[in-house]
Design an enzyme around this catalytic site. Structure first.
Site, PDB file in Angstrom:
ATOM      1  CB  CYS A 162     101.412 -39.214  15.840  1.00 23.87           C
ATOM      2  SG  CYS A 162     101.519 -38.086  14.442  1.00 23.87           S
ATOM      3  CG  HIS A 172     103.249 -43.468  15.793  1.00 29.63           C
ATOM      4  ND1 HIS A 172     103.056 -42.106  15.723  1.00 29.63           N
ATOM      5  CD2 HIS A 172     104.579 -43.662  15.588  1.00 29.63           C
ATOM      6  CE1 HIS A 172     104.209 -41.506  15.494  1.00 29.63           C
ATOM      7  NE2 HIS A 172     105.146 -42.424  15.402  1.00 29.63           N
TER       8      HIS A 172
END
Length: 458
Positions: free
Chosen positions: A69, A132
């Protein structure tokens, strides 16, 4: 025709006679190449994405820059490989790097992110969903070019005890407005959560406001319903043949359909470039209940086999992209950085290496641009694709220690000598596959020594 359109668009923007198009990037989380009907998923439960594909262009050979990710998102927003933008490991060979809440690092200040650059062309930028790229104050998305944010610095892991570990926060711009599981409910037993509906409404409201203000916008819709633990709202629970994961996909599909219809209703669809893709391959470690499908491809998330790095991808821009197109252009999420700048009439930064290419000639003219795909895992370039050939310099799925505990990145897909549980080096004689004949990487080519060396060093 497409050549003329591209030329006239660039000329008009350069002369200041027309506003650049809005930019809408739809980034899914752990969604696999095989999760869409347009890519062959047999239940055909993604009618809106399939229609988006029929009205736009499918990219069959589109890749992430890393099979995890954080580094893939950093690559998308910087146009640079993770080994350039700081999202890689140095303390463990070929280990991927990411930013859970117990990690204090994040995107370096020295990196120029896409929204920072788009401001030069007058764009208003919003991120909805998962950031993130660091959760400490210096990494906040509003410090890196975004004007608005609704979402979280991390995934929706939890729930935690709020003593040793707090539940993950949700932000509106600078303000923390709640936490997952407390203020934003996720029922792990049933999979019910209303988050996708909230993210949908945020997108619709932002688009409406920007249309009214007549300012170009960049909307980065980075939702995470297909990341374990997967979730869907009550209306979609039990609606899929594929179980809870399929319910989440169906709700995402419905939401994207509503976003595209909203653009059409507002009369701005022909002035909005939309691109759909995923951050990495489906997490087979969570399949089948909590993970998706990578189709015919080998392995999944965290690996540099095709299942970990090849992504579903659709470009949509009515009036500009010919309907029903299928491209075999080798693409990468980093290209969305450079392509978006091109659409905005901007040049990429010249003071650093930019790895993404401008895909507009492929999208608007059907051209094939010569380029290679580099498969990185952590600090190591594991493989390279040139044309239809892929050469592995290192192979590794996951360690024997993890595998013995039931952690399997390639369930049911053991390929002897390929899906290895120790890091195997092939730099002298690369392990070579022809992805046209063997997209599943099951049959290494018996290549004469000289030919392999030519591929490796030529």
């Amino acid at each position: 025709m497409a050549r003329a359109v591209l030329g006239s668009l660039c000329l008009c923007w350069a002369l200041g006679r027309a506003a650049p198009p809005n930019l809408l990037l739809l980034l899914m989380d752990d969604m696999g190449w095989g999760d869409l009907g347009a890519f062959g998923e047999p239940s055909k439960e993604t009618p809106n994405l399939d229609q988006m594909a029929s009205e736009g262009m499918l990219f069959m050979d589109f890749y992430t820059a890393n099979p995890l990710c954080s580094p893939s998102r950093a690559a998308l927003l910087t146009g640079r490989l993770p080994v350039r933008n700081g999202f890689y490991t140095t303390n463990g060979h070929a280990r991927n790097a990411y930013t859970p809440q117990d990690i204090v690092g994040g995107i370096p200040d020295s990196e120029l992110l896409l929204p920072e650059l788009l401001k030069k062309a007058g764009y208003v930028n919003k991120i909805i969903g998962k950031w993130h790229l660091g959760h400490r104050p210096q990494f906040h998305p509003l410090k890196h070019g975004f004007d608005e944010w609704f979402g979280s610095p991390n995934c929706h892991f939890g729930p935690y005890d709020n003593k040793a570990v707090p539940n993950i926060p949700v932000y509106r711009d600078w303000e923390m407005i709640g936490r997952y599981y407390e203020d934003f409910k996720i029922d792990l037993k049933t999979g019910e959560a209303n988050l996708t509906q909230i993210y949908l409404q945020e997108a619709l409201d932002f688009i409406s406001r920007q249309q009214a203000s007549q300012q170009p916008f960049f909307l980065y819709w980075a939702i995470d319903a297909t990341h374990a633990p997967v979730y869907a709202s009550k209306h979609f629970l039990g609606s899929s043949q594929r179980g809870l994961y399929g319910d989440a996909v169906r709700e995402i599909d419905d939401s994207i359909g509503k976003i595209l219809k909203h653009l059409q209703k507002l009369g701005i669809s022909e002035n909005t470039f939309v691109f759909f893709t995923s951050d990495n391959g489906a997490a087979l470690i969570s399949a089948p209940k909590q993970g998706g499908s990578n189709g015919r491809f080998l392995c999944g998330k965290q690996t540099t086999f095709e299942g970990g790095m090849r992504e579903p991808a659709i470009a949509w821009w009515p009036g500009h992209i010919p309907a029903g197109g299928v491209s075999h252009q080798l693409g990468n999420v980093m290209d969305l950085f450079t392509t978006s700048l091109s659409l905005a009439g901007l040049q990429p930064p010249s003071d650093r290496q930019i790895d993404g290419i401008d895909l507009l000639p492929a999208i608007l003219q059907g051209k094939l641009i010569d380029r290679s795909i580099f498969y990185y895992r952590g600090n190591e370039m594991m493989a390279v694709r040139v044309g239809l050939y892929k050469a592995h310099y290192w192979t590794w799925s996951n360690s024997w220690e993890e595998y013995s505990k039931g952690i399997d990145f390639c369930p049911g897909q053991n390929v002897s000598g390929v899906t290895t549980h120790t890091q195997e080096e092939h730099t002298t004689l690369p392990l070579l596959f022809h992805l046209g004949r063997d997209p599943g990487e099951k049959y290494p080519l018996s290549t004469p020594d000289g030919e392999a060396k030519t591929f490796a060093f030529g």
